[in-house]
Scaffold this motif. Structure first.
Motif, PDB file in Angstrom:
ATOM      1  N   GLU A  64       0.883  -1.182   0.218  1.00  0.00           N
ATOM      2  CA  GLU A  64      -0.083  -0.056   0.067  1.00  0.00           C
ATOM      3  C   GLU A  64       0.809   1.090   0.146  1.00  0.00           C
ATOM      4  OE1 GLU A  64      -4.366   0.303   0.190  1.00  0.00           O
ATOM      5  OE2 GLU A  64      -2.746  -0.892  -0.969  1.00  0.00           O
ATOM      6  N   ALA A  65       1.860   1.348   0.745  1.00  0.00           N
ATOM      7  CA  ALA A  65       2.839   2.371   0.842  1.00  0.00           C
ATOM      8  C   ALA A  65       3.379   2.586  -0.428  1.00  0.00           C
ATOM      9  CB  ALA A  65       3.846   2.395   1.976  1.00  0.00           C
ATOM     10  N   LEU A  66       3.950   1.638  -1.265  1.00  0.00           N
ATOM     11  CA  LEU A  66       4.468   1.549  -2.356  1.00  0.00           C
ATOM     12  C   LEU A  66       3.432   2.272  -3.576  1.00  0.00           C
ATOM     13  CD1 LEU A  66       7.163  -1.147  -2.302  1.00  0.00           C
ATOM     14  CD2 LEU A  66       7.644   1.376  -1.992  1.00  0.00           C
ATOM     15  N   TRP A  83      -7.645 -12.242  -0.598  1.00  0.00           N
ATOM     16  CA  TRP A  83      -6.814 -12.372   0.685  1.00  0.00           C
ATOM     17  C   TRP A  83      -6.124 -11.068   0.980  1.00  0.00           C
ATOM     18  CZ3 TRP A  83      -3.550 -17.578   0.493  1.00  0.00           C
ATOM     19  CH2 TRP A  83      -4.410 -18.440   0.477  1.00  0.00           C
ATOM     20  N   LEU A  84      -6.138 -10.106  -0.011  1.00  0.00           N
ATOM     21  CA  LEU A  84      -5.364  -8.938   0.302  1.00  0.00           C
ATOM     22  C   LEU A  84      -5.802  -7.954   1.401  1.00  0.00           C
ATOM     23  CD1 LEU A  84      -4.395  -7.835  -3.566  1.00  0.00           C
ATOM     24  CD2 LEU A  84      -2.767  -8.410  -1.707  1.00  0.00           C
ATOM     25  N   GLY A  85      -7.053  -7.914   1.351  1.00  0.00           N
ATOM     26  CA  GLY A  85      -7.704  -7.145   2.413  1.00  0.00           C
ATOM     27  C   GLY A  85      -8.565  -8.144   3.941  1.00  0.00           C
ATOM     28  N   ASP A  86      -7.922  -9.215   3.713  1.00  0.00           N
ATOM     29  CA  ASP A  86      -8.709 -10.223   4.811  1.00  0.00           C
ATOM     30  C   ASP A  86      -7.349 -10.654   5.722  1.00  0.00           C
ATOM     31  OD1 ASP A  86      -9.384 -12.471   6.366  1.00  0.00           O
ATOM     32  OD2 ASP A  86     -11.198 -12.771   5.148  1.00  0.00           O
ATOM     33  N   VAL A 105      -4.755  -4.688   2.648  1.00  0.00           N
ATOM     34  CA  VAL A 105      -4.451  -4.109   1.189  1.00  0.00           C
ATOM     35  C   VAL A 105      -5.598  -3.610   0.342  1.00  0.00           C
ATOM     36  CG1 VAL A 105      -2.993  -4.210  -0.796  1.00  0.00           C
ATOM     37  CG2 VAL A 105      -2.106  -5.058   1.563  1.00  0.00           C
ATOM     38  N   SER A 106      -5.714  -2.791  -0.302  1.00  0.00           N
ATOM     39  CA  SER A 106      -6.913  -2.272  -1.256  1.00  0.00           C
ATOM     40  C   SER A 106      -6.906  -3.619  -2.520  1.00  0.00           C
ATOM     41  CB  SER A 106      -6.727  -0.997  -1.439  1.00  0.00           C
ATOM     42  OG  SER A 106      -6.934  -0.054  -0.627  1.00  0.00           O
ATOM     43  N   PRO A 107      -7.697  -3.798  -3.010  1.00  0.00           N
ATOM     44  CA  PRO A 107      -7.874  -4.578  -4.099  1.00  0.00           C
ATOM     45  C   PRO A 107      -6.830  -4.387  -5.201  1.00  0.00           C
ATOM     46  CG  PRO A 107     -10.104  -4.426  -3.559  1.00  0.00           C
ATOM     47  CD  PRO A 107      -9.252  -3.075  -2.755  1.00  0.00           C
ATOM     48  N   ALA A 108      -6.162  -5.301  -5.839  1.00  0.00           N
ATOM     49  CA  ALA A 108      -5.448  -5.161  -6.812  1.00  0.00           C
ATOM     50  C   ALA A 108      -6.168  -4.862  -7.902  1.00  0.00           C
ATOM     51  CB  ALA A 108      -4.572  -6.380  -7.087  1.00  0.00           C
ATOM     52  N   GLU A 109      -5.244  -4.002  -8.794  1.00  0.00           N
ATOM     53  CA  GLU A 109      -5.971  -3.238 -10.229  1.00  0.00           C
ATOM     54  C   GLU A 109      -6.299  -4.567 -10.996  1.00  0.00           C
ATOM     55  OE1 GLU A 109      -4.793   0.051  -7.849  1.00  0.00           O
ATOM     56  OE2 GLU A 109      -3.746  -1.722  -8.428  1.00  0.00           O
ATOM     57  N   TYR A 110      -5.374  -5.078 -11.161  1.00  0.00           N
ATOM     58  CA  TYR A 110      -5.266  -6.242 -12.164  1.00  0.00           C
ATOM     59  C   TYR A 110      -5.244  -7.690 -11.474  1.00  0.00           C
ATOM     60  CZ  TYR A 110      -4.768  -2.321 -15.350  1.00  0.00           C
ATOM     61  OH  TYR A 110      -4.853  -1.095 -16.013  1.00  0.00           O
ATOM     62  N   GLU A 111      -5.660  -8.687 -12.413  1.00  0.00           N
ATOM     63  CA  GLU A 111      -5.687 -10.114 -11.796  1.00  0.00           C
ATOM     64  C   GLU A 111      -4.956 -10.861 -13.041  1.00  0.00           C
ATOM     65  OE1 GLU A 111      -9.558 -11.767 -11.024  1.00  0.00           O
ATOM     66  OE2 GLU A 111      -9.858 -10.318  -9.148  1.00  0.00           O
ATOM     67  N   PHE A 112      -3.994 -11.387 -12.391  1.00  0.00           N
ATOM     68  CA  PHE A 112      -3.119 -12.095 -13.596  1.00  0.00           C
ATOM     69  C   PHE A 112      -3.878 -13.470 -14.377  1.00  0.00           C
ATOM     70  CE2 PHE A 112       0.667 -11.347 -10.645  1.00  0.00           C
ATOM     71  CZ  PHE A 112       1.482 -10.561 -11.694  1.00  0.00           C
TER      72      PHE A 112
END
Length: 208
Positions: A64-66, A83-86, A105-112
């Motif tokens: 999140e900081a980066l 999992w990022l937010g849990d 952590v907030s949701p990722a913008e992209y999912e691989f």
């Protein structure tokens, strides 16, 4: 292309900076955001993305900081997006260490997708390497692979955590990593770098 290993946190998780003359990729920023920033500044390259091999707390603590500092998107497996937010799923909230706060952590913008990517003038392929966790992936570049917590020097990732599976992990390594050329460098989530050939011929999990 260059790759730089940074040990983060008290369990020495490996964050990697992969960069060329155009841009930089941040892989698994586990902790110590300020130290990672200092190393990025030394490269004189601008980050374009944060890539996650998986989402255990020791690999995501500085995300999140980066992300906010550089205004770059995060990429993660769709199997571990939540999992990022849990804190329970990313293991930060299980009370293993009193000095580790819950990581959200907030949701990722992209999912691989399991395919090839071209970011910042760099090409790499994302392959599934589950077994340590269900959404673990590895990143295959021209002559090296970032293996997360799948394959280590002389060992493999833990399989006693949530969604871990020993048989699945061994199969992942054999089908996705050991099919790479022997001279390929392997950059793991903990410990020192190794090569595909060295692990194929000496790793005790495959040479009993």
């Amino acid at each position: 292309m260059h790759i730089e290993q940074l040990k983060t946190g008290r369990i020495e998780e490996n964050c990697y900076l992969v960069y060329n003359e155009e841009a930089l990729l941040i892989i698994d920023p586990g902790e110590d955001a300020e130290m990672i920033q200092q190393q990025i500044e030394k490269t004189e390259q601008q980050p374009v993305a944060i890539l996650l091999t998986h989402t255990h707390y020791d690999h995501i603590g500085a995300v999140e900081a980066l992300r906010n500092h550089y205004h770059v998107p995060v990429y993660v497996s769709p199997l571990e997006q939540e999992w990022l937010g849990d804190p329970i799923l990313n293991l930060s909230g299980l009370g293993r260490h009193d000095d580790i706060a819950d990581i959200i952590v907030s949701p990722a913008e992209y999912e691989f997708e399991m395919k090839s990517y071209h970011l910042g003038g760099m090409d790499f392929r994302v392959v599934p390497t589950p077994g340590h966790s269900i959404g673990s992936v590895s990143f295959i570049f021209d002559d090296f692979v970032v293996s997360g917590d799948a394959l280590f020097q002389g060992s493999i990732g833990r399989t006693d955590l949530y969604t871990g599976n020993l048989e699945q992990l061994l199969d992942s390594i054999q089908t996705q990593l050991f099919t790479l050329p022997d001279e390929f460098a392997v950059y793991p989530g903990h410990g020192e770098a190794t090569t595909i050939g060295h692990e194929k011929h000496t790793n005790p999990f495959f040479n009993r």
